[in-house]
Design an enzyme around this catalytic site. Sequence first.
Site, PDB file in Angstrom:
ATOM      1  N   CYS A 192      13.710  38.363   6.033  1.00  8.77           N
ATOM      2  CA  CYS A 192      13.718  39.683   5.374  1.00  8.77           C
ATOM      3  C   CYS A 192      13.719  40.714   5.999  1.00  8.77           C
ATOM      4  O   CYS A 192      13.321  40.935   6.990  1.00  8.77           O
ATOM      5  CB  CYS A 192      12.490  39.421   4.360  1.00  8.77           C
ATOM      6  SG  CYS A 192      12.567  38.069   3.072  1.00  8.77           S
TER       7      CYS A 192
ATOM      8  N   SER B 269      15.714  50.469  -1.624  1.00  8.35           N
ATOM      9  CA  SER B 269      15.853  49.163  -1.443  1.00  8.35           C
ATOM     10  C   SER B 269      17.222  48.727  -1.718  1.00  8.35           C
ATOM     11  O   SER B 269      18.039  49.498  -2.370  1.00  8.35           O
ATOM     12  CB  SER B 269      14.855  48.613  -2.714  1.00  8.35           C
ATOM     13  OG  SER B 269      15.083  47.264  -2.884  1.00  8.35           O
TER      14      SER B 269
ATOM     15  N   ASP C  70       8.755  43.965   1.446  1.00  6.95           N
ATOM     16  CA  ASP C  70       9.041  45.119   0.757  1.00  6.95           C
ATOM     17  C   ASP C  70       8.696  45.371  -0.753  1.00  6.95           C
ATOM     18  O   ASP C  70       8.318  46.230  -1.167  1.00  6.95           O
ATOM     19  CB  ASP C  70      10.426  45.612   1.094  1.00  6.95           C
ATOM     20  CG  ASP C  70      10.688  46.026   2.423  1.00  6.95           C
ATOM     21  OD1 ASP C  70       9.801  45.877   3.341  1.00  6.95           O
ATOM     22  OD2 ASP C  70      11.623  46.931   2.769  1.00  6.95           O
TER      23      ASP C  70
END
Length: 580
Positions: free
Chosen positions: A136, A488, A95
């Site tokens: 992740c 995020s 990301d």
Amino acid sequence: MTDTFSFNVNSDDLQKRSDHIKMGIHQAPARSLLYATGQVSNPEDMKKPFIAICNSYVEIIPGHVHLRELADVAKQAIRDAGGIPFEFNTIGVDDGIAMGHLGMRYSLPSRELIADSAETVITAHWFDGVFFLPNCDKITPGMIMASLRCNVPSVFVSGGPMKAGLDPQGKATTLSSMFEAVGAFKSGLMTEEEFLEMEQNACPTCGSCAGMFTANSMNTLMEVMGIALPFNGTALAISDERRDLIRDGAKQLMRMVKENVKPRDLITKEALDDAMALDMAMGGSTNTVLHVLSIAHEAGIDYDQADINEIAKKVPYLSKIAPSSKWAMEDVHNAGGVPAIINELIRMGDVLHPDRMTVTGKTLRENVADHEIINDEIIRKFDVNPYSKQGGLSILYGNLAPKGSVIKAGGVDPSIKDFTGEAIVFNSEQEAVEAIDSGQIHAGHVLIIRYEGPKGGPGMPEMLGPTSAITGMGLGKEVALVTDGRFSGASRGISVGHVSPEAADDGPIALVENGDKITIDLVNRTMHLHVDDTELAERHEHLKPFVPKMRNGWMARYQALVTSANTGGVLKGADELFPS
């Protein structure tokens, strides 16, 4: 005949799923192929459990670059425990690298691809158990979703977090520090030399990013859900302890195969409640809401954002971790880790369901009984000095988000209880970034970034670039951002995401105009657009139909099938596609 030839798939004494592909005379061709892999050496090996290692080794993701080595550790441990390991790999998206461009549109959708691909390999080959090796962002929830679909004995051991980096002044840094440094450098608050030095030192080792971002949020939540071992979320990627977790996880998996303990036995409504309770106590990423909802969907559990809000109201915020503080995951680990936080929540008496079974073969209570808080500055006691009496996430409702929206309340300055500002509207993230860079954003603005939801984006991209730029410019307490996209785990500030319904589904966010007043009330968990219903109805009459952005590739199919953020952004199921 030998046992290999006489196998009957309809036998009542069927012991291993994998016997479907390796036992009986008709499976002789399959056995020939299995011998060709080199993983099986003789007929005795055919009698052993076949264990899949669902790896996610990807060289462009620092959180996954070391997973090839960890998979080798797992394979040896499985062999030592009497199983035959077969490794396969899934895809992955970083990301941080995909941020701020077309690549980010593929991040959340990759969760569905990972779930689909893992389900395919596991089901097609009738594995007896699965050792999942994620780390992740979307990889972890994608693998959990697959485990629930297949419902085969499974254990999860993540790759672990990286060490914190250092800035030019010697202070600990994480990836969020680097994103915020971009805004600081552009504003003249940081020299070019300092900026370049920080760039090369912010992420010093392999592992998931060092703060309480999405990856570490999910990896810690797996501990309390009972599908991963204690300290899964905090033991460093480069540590011997991480390798010990791999070995222990393999041993536990072999026991679970023998006892037929499956994911749906462990992931219950109570387990999801406990996951969100831990998330509140640690101020986890807003993305956990999306992922827990998607996990509930795969488990067939009726779960709603309103459930999450009720948990948030009673769980205190005990451990404030980067990006909301200076503490990194290694600091939490040294302070007692997730087990100490769970133990503190159990001590409260009515927050967790501690007598649930876990992958250790013990209850959650038994797993953490001996783990106390070592540093009460990093992990606080609920009855002494919690950061707040309520959790780090909030679900906001109101006429701007009738089906809910999410804010990381723990990432908002404690002095801010509500915020009223003037809307400045953008129909894409890129438009907003250009406005920020050109100095168009000022104190008192509420940035509206719309048509960035699961369907509208498509892919519900993260807005780390805009939030970091706002913070880096020193406007984190004076500017709010509201979007049908997401954030995020590294984001902080007055950032409201997951607005549902999204603009592409004619949600009210599509009706906001420049200059409209918007109030975000953190105390009452509401978000209100100060425009009357008559005016909104008139605006709706003139709203142009949404035009899908993707016309080819799998993302075009995703855009047609994806559901709203308030249901986890999962794809439409058979009931919706083929109604009776």
